[in-house]
Write an enzyme that holds these catalytic residues in place. Sequence first.
Site, PDB file in Angstrom:
ATOM      1  NE  ARG A 106       1.090  -0.858   6.861  1.00 41.61           N
ATOM      2  CZ  ARG A 106       0.114  -1.309   6.049  1.00 41.61           C
ATOM      3  NH1 ARG A 106      -0.906  -0.519   5.727  1.00 41.61           N
ATOM      4  NH2 ARG A 106       0.147  -2.546   5.596  1.00 41.61           N
TER       5      ARG A 106
ATOM      6  CG  HIS B 206      -5.589   0.223   8.693  1.00 37.83           C
ATOM      7  ND1 HIS B 206      -4.325  -0.032   9.165  1.00 37.83           N
ATOM      8  CD2 HIS B 206      -5.584  -0.210   7.395  1.00 37.83           C
ATOM      9  CE1 HIS B 206      -3.586  -0.593   8.207  1.00 37.83           C
ATOM     10  NE2 HIS B 206      -4.334  -0.705   7.130  1.00 37.83           N
TER      11      HIS B 206
HETATM   12  P1  NAP Z   1       4.032  -0.997  -4.215  1.00 38.50           P
HETATM   13  O1  NAP Z   1       3.355  -1.521  -5.430  1.00 38.50           O
HETATM   14  O2  NAP Z   1       5.157  -1.776  -3.638  1.00 38.50           O
HETATM   15  O3  NAP Z   1       4.532   0.488  -4.576  1.00 38.50           O
HETATM   16  C1  NAP Z   1       5.337   1.215  -3.708  1.00 38.50           C
HETATM   17  C2  NAP Z   1       5.736   2.523  -4.362  1.00 38.50           C
HETATM   18  O4  NAP Z   1       6.484   3.285  -3.415  1.00 38.50           O
HETATM   19  C3  NAP Z   1       6.647   2.311  -5.580  1.00 38.50           C
HETATM   20  O5  NAP Z   1       6.334   3.250  -6.574  1.00 38.50           O
HETATM   21  C4  NAP Z   1       8.043   2.580  -5.006  1.00 38.50           C
HETATM   22  O6  NAP Z   1       8.965   3.063  -5.956  1.00 38.50           O
HETATM   23  C5  NAP Z   1       7.721   3.674  -4.006  1.00 38.50           C
HETATM   24  N1  NAP Z   1       8.774   3.753  -2.986  1.00 38.50           N
HETATM   25  C6  NAP Z   1       9.171   2.825  -2.097  1.00 38.50           C
HETATM   26  N2  NAP Z   1      10.203   3.276  -1.359  1.00 38.50           N
HETATM   27  C7  NAP Z   1      10.464   4.523  -1.803  1.00 38.50           C
HETATM   28  C8  NAP Z   1      11.431   5.506  -1.456  1.00 38.50           C
HETATM   29  N3  NAP Z   1      12.334   5.288  -0.486  1.00 38.50           N
HETATM   30  N4  NAP Z   1      11.406   6.677  -2.122  1.00 38.50           N
HETATM   31  C9  NAP Z   1      10.513   6.894  -3.121  1.00 38.50           C
HETATM   32  N5  NAP Z   1       9.568   5.996  -3.509  1.00 38.50           N
HETATM   33  C10 NAP Z   1       9.564   4.827  -2.850  1.00 38.50           C
HETATM   34  O7  NAP Z   1       3.006  -0.765  -3.026  1.00 38.50           O
HETATM   35  P2  NAP Z   1       1.406  -0.736  -3.125  1.00 38.50           P
HETATM   36  O8  NAP Z   1       0.870  -2.072  -3.373  1.00 38.50           O
HETATM   37  O9  NAP Z   1       0.997   0.367  -4.027  1.00 38.50           O
HETATM   38  O10 NAP Z   1       1.027  -0.369  -1.602  1.00 38.50           O
HETATM   39  C11 NAP Z   1       1.502   0.773  -0.953  1.00 38.50           C
HETATM   40  C12 NAP Z   1       1.164   0.714   0.531  1.00 38.50           C
HETATM   41  O11 NAP Z   1      -0.212   0.960   0.743  1.00 38.50           O
HETATM   42  C13 NAP Z   1       1.387  -0.621   1.211  1.00 38.50           C
HETATM   43  O12 NAP Z   1       2.752  -0.853   1.503  1.00 38.50           O
HETATM   44  C14 NAP Z   1       0.557  -0.484   2.450  1.00 38.50           C
HETATM   45  O13 NAP Z   1       1.339   0.060   3.492  1.00 38.50           O
HETATM   46  C15 NAP Z   1      -0.527   0.507   2.057  1.00 38.50           C
HETATM   47  N6  NAP Z   1      -1.878  -0.081   2.069  1.00 38.50           N
HETATM   48  C16 NAP Z   1      -2.792   0.440   2.918  1.00 38.50           C
HETATM   49  C17 NAP Z   1      -4.079  -0.079   2.944  1.00 38.50           C
HETATM   50  C18 NAP Z   1      -5.140   0.525   3.831  1.00 38.50           C
HETATM   51  O14 NAP Z   1      -6.199  -0.076   4.032  1.00 38.50           O
HETATM   52  N7  NAP Z   1      -4.943   1.710   4.352  1.00 38.50           N
HETATM   53  C19 NAP Z   1      -4.432  -1.134   2.089  1.00 38.50           C
HETATM   54  C20 NAP Z   1      -3.461  -1.631   1.223  1.00 38.50           C
HETATM   55  C21 NAP Z   1      -2.171  -1.101   1.222  1.00 38.50           C
HETATM   56  P3  NAP Z   1       9.493   2.130  -7.162  1.00 38.50           P
HETATM   57  O15 NAP Z   1       8.286   1.918  -8.043  1.00 38.50           O
HETATM   58  O16 NAP Z   1      10.539   2.939  -7.816  1.00 38.50           O
HETATM   59  O17 NAP Z   1       9.968   0.869  -6.539  1.00 38.50           O
HETATM   60  C1  GLV Z   2      -3.538  -3.008   4.447  1.00 36.61           C
HETATM   61  O1  GLV Z   2      -3.185  -2.158   5.182  1.00 36.61           O
HETATM   62  C2  GLV Z   2      -2.680  -3.703   3.511  1.00 36.61           C
HETATM   63  O2  GLV Z   2      -1.462  -3.567   3.609  1.00 36.61           O
HETATM   64  O3  GLV Z   2      -3.223  -4.429   2.649  1.00 36.61           O
END
Ligand code: NAP
Ligand code: GLV
Length: 314
Positions: A229, A277
């Site tokens: 983000r 994005h």
């Molecule tokens: P997720 O499965 O919830 O994983 C989040 C990771 O971040 C976990 O390892 C978590 O640690 C860690 N984390 C959260 N808060 C933290 C903190 N304060 N300090 C250290 N580590 C922390 O999320 P995801 O599905 O991988 O997605 C991640 C992000 O990608 C989404 O939230 C979204 O914003 C972004 N995204 C972007 C796109 C795009 O098109 N650009 C598409 C999809 C997603 P723990 O494992 O210890 O809980």
């Molecule tokens: C895209 O940004 C998502 O959160 O899936």
Amino acid sequence: MTLLLASSWGDMDPYFGKWRELLSGQPGGIEVRLYPDELGDVRDITAALVWDPPPGLLAGLPRLRLIQSLGMGVDHIFKHDDLPAGVPVARLVDPDLVARMSEYCVHSVLHYHRDADRYDRDQAANRWNPVSHPAASTRRVGVMGVGAIGADTARKLKLLDFDVAGWSRTPKDIPGVAGFHGADGFDAFMQRSEIIVCLLPLTPETEGILDARALALMPVGGGIINAARGGHVVDADLIAALDGRKLKFAKLDVFREEPLPKDHPFWTHPKIRLTPHNAGITNPVTAAAEVAENYRRVERGEPPNNIVDPARGY
Ligand code: NAP
Ligand code: GLV
């Protein structure tokens, strides 16, 4: 039960039309209404499938039993402080989207690693200038956030032989990936990482995490890849680090304001490559079954899958 499909982005057709077609076609069919034209009687709405929902909309649905994110992130929902109490918020965890995201991140790491911009400049100048690049095994990549997307990205980078570390809130054990966690592990993680790939959720704890202090910890000549983000990056601090030669490269898919304003300095910065994005856009064809399953679970009185913790914000 009826599902409302809504976004403050206005007319999302034909994308929303595709969602409707796929959800209606699920076993048993799901009645779908598109916001705003088909809102109708708000007492019919029991589930909302949303991306950046219009302010006040969710608070005004008295029989809502599920708030389902159209994406993997949920910051676009939790930014509203009037969410109906006790209604679960679920996120998508779609393997297709995970794969698209890690593909974007691996491509961006390789862009930096093989110095792709140098050859663009050389070609533009008709210059033949072969340079040998360091081995991937000597390149230290740090993945911030090793959840669904970060863990997949870390594994794929490891397969390419990069020297990979991950940083998370709680300890992780990914074979071959050095683990750092919590505030105590942050500085050492940044100091060892020549390339940072940010895949954190945006929460009050992670807002502005890539600021001047954090960037100053990185090795000189490093690179930042942000596919999470825009709020993770302090824009002025990133530009200062690139201009001050601390950093060599930034690849950005997400921004504090989207679309990125036309006069934003990121557009023209020579060390920044950006995309609009679209690192991972949810594909309704692969994700509709997951949404339908959550809808059915709530219909049966069961908790939906992939509920997020409102206190943690992810
Ligand atoms: P997720 O499965 O919830 O994983 C989040 C990771 O971040 C976990 O390892 C978590 O640690 C860690 N984390 C959260 N808060 C933290 C903190 N304060 N300090 C250290 N580590 C922390 O999320 P995801 O599905 O991988 O997605 C991640 C992000 O990608 C989404 O939230 C979204 O914003 C972004 N995204 C972007 C796109 C795009 O098109 N650009 C598409 C999809 C997603 P723990 O494992 O210890 O809980
Ligand atoms: C895209 O940004 C998502 O959160 O899936």
